[in-house]
Design a protein around this motif. Structure first.
Motif, PDB file in Angstrom:
ATOM      1  N   CYS A  82       0.831  -1.214   0.000  1.00 16.41           N
ATOM      2  CA  CYS A  82       0.000   0.000   0.000  1.00 16.41           C
ATOM      3  C   CYS A  82       0.863   1.262   0.000  1.00 16.41           C
ATOM      4  CB  CYS A  82      -0.949  -0.012   1.192  1.00 16.41           C
ATOM      5  SG  CYS A  82      -2.257  -1.236   1.039  1.00 16.41           S
ATOM      6  N   SER A  83       1.947   1.234   0.741  1.00 23.77           N
ATOM      7  CA  SER A  83       2.855   2.373   0.766  1.00 23.77           C
ATOM      8  C   SER A  83       3.473   2.603  -0.608  1.00 23.77           C
ATOM      9  CB  SER A  83       3.954   2.140   1.810  1.00 23.77           C
ATOM     10  OG  SER A  83       4.880   3.193   1.790  1.00 23.77           O
ATOM     11  N   ARG A  85       2.220   1.694  -3.547  1.00 18.85           N
ATOM     12  CA  ARG A  85       1.176   2.156  -4.471  1.00 18.85           C
ATOM     13  C   ARG A  85       0.842   3.620  -4.215  1.00 18.85           C
ATOM     14  NH1 ARG A  85       1.795   0.674  -8.436  1.00 18.85           N
ATOM     15  NH2 ARG A  85      -0.239   1.377  -9.124  1.00 18.85           N
ATOM     16  N   ARG A  86       0.750   3.992  -2.941  1.00 21.44           N
ATOM     17  CA  ARG A  86       0.446   5.387  -2.593  1.00 21.44           C
ATOM     18  C   ARG A  86       1.542   6.306  -3.121  1.00 21.44           C
ATOM     19  NH1 ARG A  86      -1.539   4.638   2.123  1.00 21.44           N
ATOM     20  NH2 ARG A  86       0.437   4.215   3.133  1.00 21.44           N
ATOM     21  N   ARG A  87       2.797   5.905  -2.925  1.00 29.10           N
ATOM     22  CA  ARG A  87       3.928   6.710  -3.406  1.00 29.10           C
ATOM     23  C   ARG A  87       3.910   6.819  -4.930  1.00 29.10           C
ATOM     24  NH1 ARG A  87       8.146   3.845  -1.481  1.00 29.10           N
ATOM     25  NH2 ARG A  87       7.428   3.667  -0.322  1.00 29.10           N
ATOM     26  N   LEU A  90       1.101   9.196  -5.957  1.00 27.55           N
ATOM     27  CA  LEU A  90       1.432  10.598  -5.695  1.00 27.55           C
ATOM     28  C   LEU A  90       2.535  11.100  -6.612  1.00 27.55           C
ATOM     29  CD1 LEU A  90       1.164  10.709  -1.817  1.00 27.55           C
ATOM     30  CD2 LEU A  90      -0.391  11.726  -3.496  1.00 27.55           C
ATOM     31  N   HIS A 103      -3.208  17.314  -1.435  1.00 22.71           N
ATOM     32  CA  HIS A 103      -2.934  15.901  -1.222  1.00 22.71           C
ATOM     33  C   HIS A 103      -2.456  15.665   0.205  1.00 22.71           C
ATOM     34  CE1 HIS A 103      -3.411  15.173  -5.471  1.00 22.71           C
ATOM     35  NE2 HIS A 103      -2.704  16.259  -5.662  1.00 22.71           N
ATOM     36  N   VAL A 105      -1.101  12.533   2.686  1.00 19.03           N
ATOM     37  CA  VAL A 105      -0.647  11.158   2.721  1.00 19.03           C
ATOM     38  C   VAL A 105      -0.678  10.667   4.156  1.00 19.03           C
ATOM     39  CG1 VAL A 105       1.269   9.592   2.202  1.00 19.03           C
ATOM     40  CG2 VAL A 105       0.870  11.605   0.765  1.00 19.03           C
ATOM     41  N   SER A 107       0.575   8.388   6.979  1.00 16.76           N
ATOM     42  CA  SER A 107       1.835   7.669   7.170  1.00 16.76           C
ATOM     43  C   SER A 107       1.683   6.573   8.188  1.00 16.76           C
ATOM     44  CB  SER A 107       2.938   8.625   7.581  1.00 16.76           C
ATOM     45  OG  SER A 107       2.511   9.456   8.634  1.00 16.76           O
TER      46      SER A 107
END
Length: 107
Positions: A82-83, A85-87, A90, A103, A105, A107
Motif C-alpha cells: 500500500c505504501s 502504491r500510494r507513493r 502521488l 494531497h 498522505v 503515514s
C-alpha cells in the motif's frame, strides 16, 4: 431478468438500480456483485467491447506476500504494498505540477 443489450444510445429515462461506468475488470466485478445482490445493472462502456484499462496491463494483478515472493525470499506485506502504491500514485499525480496542498498522505 438479465440479458445483454448493445446500443449506442439509451433513453434518458431508463430506470436501473446501479449504473456502472466502465466495462473493465473493476466495473464488471462491481456489476456482477450488484446483480447478485438483486439490483438491475447498466454498464456504460465507451469502447465497442468490454475491456477497460485491465486489457493494457498484460494480465498482471499486483499483490503482496504471494507464494512466488516467499519462494524467492522477497520481503513484502500489505503495508509495504500500500505504501508503494500510494507513493507511485502521488509521484504520478504530483509530477505535472499539481498543487501539493490538495494531497494528504497517511503515514
Amino acid at each position: 431478468m438479465s440479458g445483454i443489450i448493445r446500443r449506442n444510445e439509451f433513453p434518458s429515462d431508463i430506470d436501473v438500480d446501479c449504473l456502472v461506468i466502465g466495462g473493465g475488470a473493476a466495473g464488471l466485478t462491481a456489476a456482477l456483485a450488484a446483480q447478485e445482490a438483486g439490483a438491475t445493472v447498466l454498464i456504460a462502456e465507451r469502447e465497442t467491447r468490454l475491456s477497460g484499462s485491465t486489457a493494457l496491463s498484460s494480465g498482471l494483478i499486483p499483490a503482496a506476500g504471494t507464494r512466488a515472493q516467499q519462494a524467492q525470499q522477497i520481503d513484502d506485506s500489505e503495508d509495504i504494498f500500500c505504501s508503494d502504491r500510494r507513493r507511485a500514485f502521488l509521484d504520478k499525480t504530483l509530477s505535472n505540477d499539481a498543487p501539493t496542498d490538495r494531497h494528504e498522505v497517511a503515514s
